[in-house]
Design a protein around this motif. Structure first.
Motif, PDB file in Angstrom:
ATOM      1  N   PHE A  99       0.839  -1.201   0.000  1.00  0.00           N
ATOM      2  CA  PHE A  99       0.000   0.000   0.000  1.00  0.00           C
ATOM      3  C   PHE A  99       0.874   1.252   0.000  1.00  0.00           C
ATOM      4  N   THR A 100       1.918   1.259   0.824  1.00  0.00           N
ATOM      5  CA  THR A 100       2.811   2.420   0.878  1.00  0.00           C
ATOM      6  C   THR A 100       3.519   2.627  -0.449  1.00  0.00           C
ATOM      7  N   SER A 101       3.955   1.523  -1.056  1.00  0.00           N
ATOM      8  CA  SER A 101       4.633   1.622  -2.344  1.00  0.00           C
ATOM      9  C   SER A 101       3.701   2.161  -3.420  1.00  0.00           C
ATOM     10  N   ASP A 102       2.477   1.620  -3.460  1.00  0.00           N
ATOM     11  CA  ASP A 102       1.511   2.079  -4.467  1.00  0.00           C
ATOM     12  C   ASP A 102       1.113   3.528  -4.237  1.00  0.00           C
ATOM     13  N   ALA A 103       0.914   3.896  -2.970  1.00  0.00           N
ATOM     14  CA  ALA A 103       0.541   5.274  -2.661  1.00  0.00           C
ATOM     15  C   ALA A 103       1.648   6.233  -3.071  1.00  0.00           C
ATOM     16  N   GLN A 145      -5.115  15.809  -4.961  1.00  0.00           N
ATOM     17  CA  GLN A 145      -6.141  16.006  -3.940  1.00  0.00           C
ATOM     18  C   GLN A 145      -7.042  14.782  -3.831  1.00  0.00           C
ATOM     19  N   ALA A 146      -7.390  14.187  -4.981  1.00  0.00           N
ATOM     20  CA  ALA A 146      -8.245  13.003  -4.958  1.00  0.00           C
ATOM     21  C   ALA A 146      -7.555  11.840  -4.250  1.00  0.00           C
ATOM     22  N   VAL A 147      -6.275  11.621  -4.554  1.00  0.00           N
ATOM     23  CA  VAL A 147      -5.544  10.523  -3.920  1.00  0.00           C
ATOM     24  C   VAL A 147      -5.425  10.742  -2.419  1.00  0.00           C
ATOM     25  N   VAL A 148      -5.067  11.961  -2.012  1.00  0.00           N
ATOM     26  CA  VAL A 148      -4.905  12.253  -0.587  1.00  0.00           C
ATOM     27  C   VAL A 148      -6.236  12.104   0.146  1.00  0.00           C
ATOM     28  N   THR A 149      -7.331  12.566  -0.464  1.00  0.00           N
ATOM     29  CA  THR A 149      -8.654  12.432   0.166  1.00  0.00           C
ATOM     30  C   THR A 149      -9.013  10.969   0.370  1.00  0.00           C
ATOM     31  N   ASP A 150      -8.751  10.150  -0.649  1.00  0.00           N
ATOM     32  CA  ASP A 150      -9.056   8.725  -0.525  1.00  0.00           C
ATOM     33  C   ASP A 150      -8.169   8.054   0.521  1.00  0.00           C
ATOM     34  N   LEU A 151      -6.913   8.461   0.599  1.00  0.00           N
ATOM     35  CA  LEU A 151      -6.025   7.894   1.615  1.00  0.00           C
ATOM     36  C   LEU A 151      -6.506   8.243   3.018  1.00  0.00           C
ATOM     37  N   LEU A 152      -6.962   9.461   3.231  1.00  0.00           N
ATOM     38  CA  LEU A 152      -7.485   9.859   4.544  1.00  0.00           C
ATOM     39  C   LEU A 152      -8.751   9.076   4.874  1.00  0.00           C
ATOM     40  N   THR A 153      -9.602   8.856   3.875  1.00  0.00           N
ATOM     41  CA  THR A 153     -10.819   8.068   4.107  1.00  0.00           C
ATOM     42  C   THR A 153     -10.475   6.648   4.517  1.00  0.00           C
ATOM     43  N   LEU A 154      -9.517   6.048   3.819  1.00  0.00           N
ATOM     44  CA  LEU A 154      -9.105   4.689   4.176  1.00  0.00           C
ATOM     45  C   LEU A 154      -8.488   4.642   5.568  1.00  0.00           C
ATOM     46  N   ALA A 155      -7.729   5.654   5.927  1.00  0.00           N
ATOM     47  CA  ALA A 155      -7.117   5.683   7.258  1.00  0.00           C
ATOM     48  C   ALA A 155      -8.197   5.689   8.335  1.00  0.00           C
ATOM     49  N   ARG A 156      -9.252   6.466   8.119  1.00  0.00           N
ATOM     50  CA  ARG A 156     -10.348   6.498   9.104  1.00  0.00           C
ATOM     51  C   ARG A 156     -11.063   5.159   9.165  1.00  0.00           C
ATOM     52  N   LEU A 157     -11.281   4.545   8.006  1.00  0.00           N
ATOM     53  CA  LEU A 157     -11.949   3.244   7.989  1.00  0.00           C
ATOM     54  C   LEU A 157     -11.076   2.177   8.640  1.00  0.00           C
ATOM     55  N   ASP A 158      -9.769   2.202   8.367  1.00  0.00           N
ATOM     56  CA  ASP A 158      -8.859   1.229   8.971  1.00  0.00           C
ATOM     57  C   ASP A 158      -8.783   1.400  10.480  1.00  0.00           C
ATOM     58  N   ALA A 159      -8.971   2.628  10.944  1.00  0.00           N
ATOM     59  CA  ALA A 159      -8.927   2.880  12.388  1.00  0.00           C
ATOM     60  C   ALA A 159     -10.151   2.334  13.100  1.00  0.00           C
ATOM     61  N   LEU A 273      -8.587   3.630  -5.627  1.00  0.00           N
ATOM     62  CA  LEU A 273      -8.999   3.400  -4.242  1.00  0.00           C
ATOM     63  C   LEU A 273     -10.517   3.407  -4.067  1.00  0.00           C
ATOM     64  N   GLY A 274     -11.245   3.881  -5.068  1.00  0.00           N
ATOM     65  CA  GLY A 274     -12.682   4.068  -4.920  1.00  0.00           C
ATOM     66  C   GLY A 274     -13.441   2.806  -4.569  1.00  0.00           C
ATOM     67  N   LEU A 275     -13.161   1.707  -5.281  1.00  0.00           N
ATOM     68  CA  LEU A 275     -13.890   0.467  -5.023  1.00  0.00           C
ATOM     69  C   LEU A 275     -13.467  -0.163  -3.703  1.00  0.00           C
ATOM     70  N   ALA A 276     -12.192  -0.020  -3.346  1.00  0.00           N
ATOM     71  CA  ALA A 276     -11.749  -0.527  -2.037  1.00  0.00           C
ATOM     72  C   ALA A 276     -12.473   0.208  -0.917  1.00  0.00           C
ATOM     73  N   ILE A 277     -12.609   1.526  -1.054  1.00  0.00           N
ATOM     74  CA  ILE A 277     -13.334   2.312  -0.051  1.00  0.00           C
ATOM     75  C   ILE A 277     -14.796   1.895  -0.015  1.00  0.00           C
ATOM     76  N   ALA A 278     -15.401   1.702  -1.189  1.00  0.00           N
ATOM     77  CA  ALA A 278     -16.816   1.328  -1.248  1.00  0.00           C
ATOM     78  C   ALA A 278     -17.075   0.006  -0.540  1.00  0.00           C
ATOM     79  N   ARG A 279     -16.228  -0.998  -0.798  1.00  0.00           N
ATOM     80  CA  ARG A 279     -16.428  -2.297  -0.139  1.00  0.00           C
ATOM     81  C   ARG A 279     -16.229  -2.186   1.369  1.00  0.00           C
ATOM     82  N   GLN A 280     -15.244  -1.414   1.802  1.00  0.00           N
ATOM     83  CA  GLN A 280     -14.987  -1.288   3.235  1.00  0.00           C
ATOM     84  C   GLN A 280     -16.157  -0.586   3.924  1.00  0.00           C
ATOM     85  N   ILE A 281     -16.756   0.403   3.270  1.00  0.00           N
ATOM     86  CA  ILE A 281     -17.934   1.071   3.839  1.00  0.00           C
ATOM     87  C   ILE A 281     -19.097   0.098   3.923  1.00  0.00           C
TER      88      ILE A 281
END
Length: 312
Positions: A99-103, A145-159, A273-281
């Motif tokens: 994930f870090t490498s891809d980001a 901005q889109a990538v950073v926003t999605d990364l922040l969303t995933l961080a909140r979901l992972d938390a 990241l969109g579909l990964a976020i959607a499934r996690q939600i």
């Protein structure tokens, strides 16, 4: 007159016998202690081996495992539990590394492009169309901005931040998302009202937006959005008329930064990241998000527990 004389019985009061008895007791006690020490030592030797190996495992050596004793006892169960934990830890660490490498790659690409555009513009300022250059750089900023926003969303979901559920009509949520801004393709609505779900409106809105954006990027001319009730379950289907997703890739597309080769070639503009976020939600709401069979295109199906509570 009778005279009684007492004399000691031979043996019972002998100092030699008492000394032998005392020495025998000490010897038996010592032998018992030595035997117990050896038994305990053999019993705890696997524990010490587990401790020693576990102490040497670091982030660079997560492939190592603690030794598992042959005897089927509590210590063997402990070793197996430790190894299972190490398996999960190694998998999580590998996922984080990827994930870090891809980001880093997805953040570095627009930065590199913007830098090249600006450096070229500064080298030949008189020959540049500055409004066009500005628009090109702004596209890179939007991408970042889109990538950073999605990364922040995933961080909140992972938390594990829990959703804030309220009762909502799923058809109304989908209609609101469709009305938010015009789409580039035809939208066919088949939205049955009265399908109520308990959801975090903001998060579910994000899920809907991600599904519709993904469908729009891949559709040729049409998207069909369907809401219906199915035996206590609220169902949303988003179907596009694009090329679809191969059966062996239907789980891959939900991985972070995953893109099909066709998507890369078309440069659809998603962050990956969109579909990964959607499934996690969806999973955070106790539901599922999958890709199911369709005659044409990709058919994303969201299933959520249906609620009998009136819409709040």
């Amino acid at each position: 007159m009778t005279l009684t004389v007492a004399r000691p019985v031979p043996g019972y009061g002998s100092p030699t016998l008492l000394l032998l008895l005392a020495g025998g007791s000490v010897l038996i006690t010592a032998m018992t202690a030595v035997g117990a020490y050896r038994v305990v030592g053999r019993t705890l030797a696997p524990v010490d081996a587990i401790r020693s190996e576990f102490a040497e495992i670091t982030a660079t050596g997560l492939g190592r495992r603690v030794p598992v004793p042959k005897n089927r006892d509590e210590i063997r169960s402990l070793a197996e539990t430790v190894n299972d934990t190490l398996d999960r830890l190694e998998s999580a660490y590998e996922q984080l590394r990827r994930f870090t490498s891809d980001a880093s790659h997805d953040l570095r690409s627009p930065i590199t492009a913007m830098r090249a555009q600006l450096e070229e513009a500064l080298m030949y300022p008189e020959d540049r169309d500055w409004p066009q250059t500005t628009r090109a750089v702004l596209e890179g900023v939007d991408r970042l901005q889109a990538v950073v926003t999605d990364l922040l969303t995933l961080a909140r979901l992972d938390a594990g931040e829990p959703p804030r559920p309220v009762s909502a009509d799923l058809a109304e949520l989908v209609a609101a998302e469709l009305d938010r801004y015009p789409r580039k393709v035809e939208i066919v609505r088949a939205l049955s009202g009265g399908v109520v779900v308990e959801c975090d409106r903001l998060r579910l809105g994000r899920l809907l937006a991600n599904l519709l954006d993904n469908a729009e990027r891949h559709a040729k001319s049409r998207i069909t959005a369907t809401v219906l009730a199915e035996r206590g379950t609220a169902v949303l289907e988003v179907l596009d008329d694009g090329d679809g997703v191969p059966a062996d890739m239907r789980d891959v597309v939900f991985q972070r930064f995953a893109r099909l080769e066709a998507s890369r070639n078309r440069d659809c503009g998603g962050t990956g990241l969109g579909l990964a976020i959607a499934r996690q939600i969806a999973e955070a709401h106790g539901g599922t998000l999958t890709i199911e069979e369709s005659e044409r295109g990709a058919r994303f199906v969201l299933r959520l527990p249906r609620s009998e509570t009136p819409v709040s």
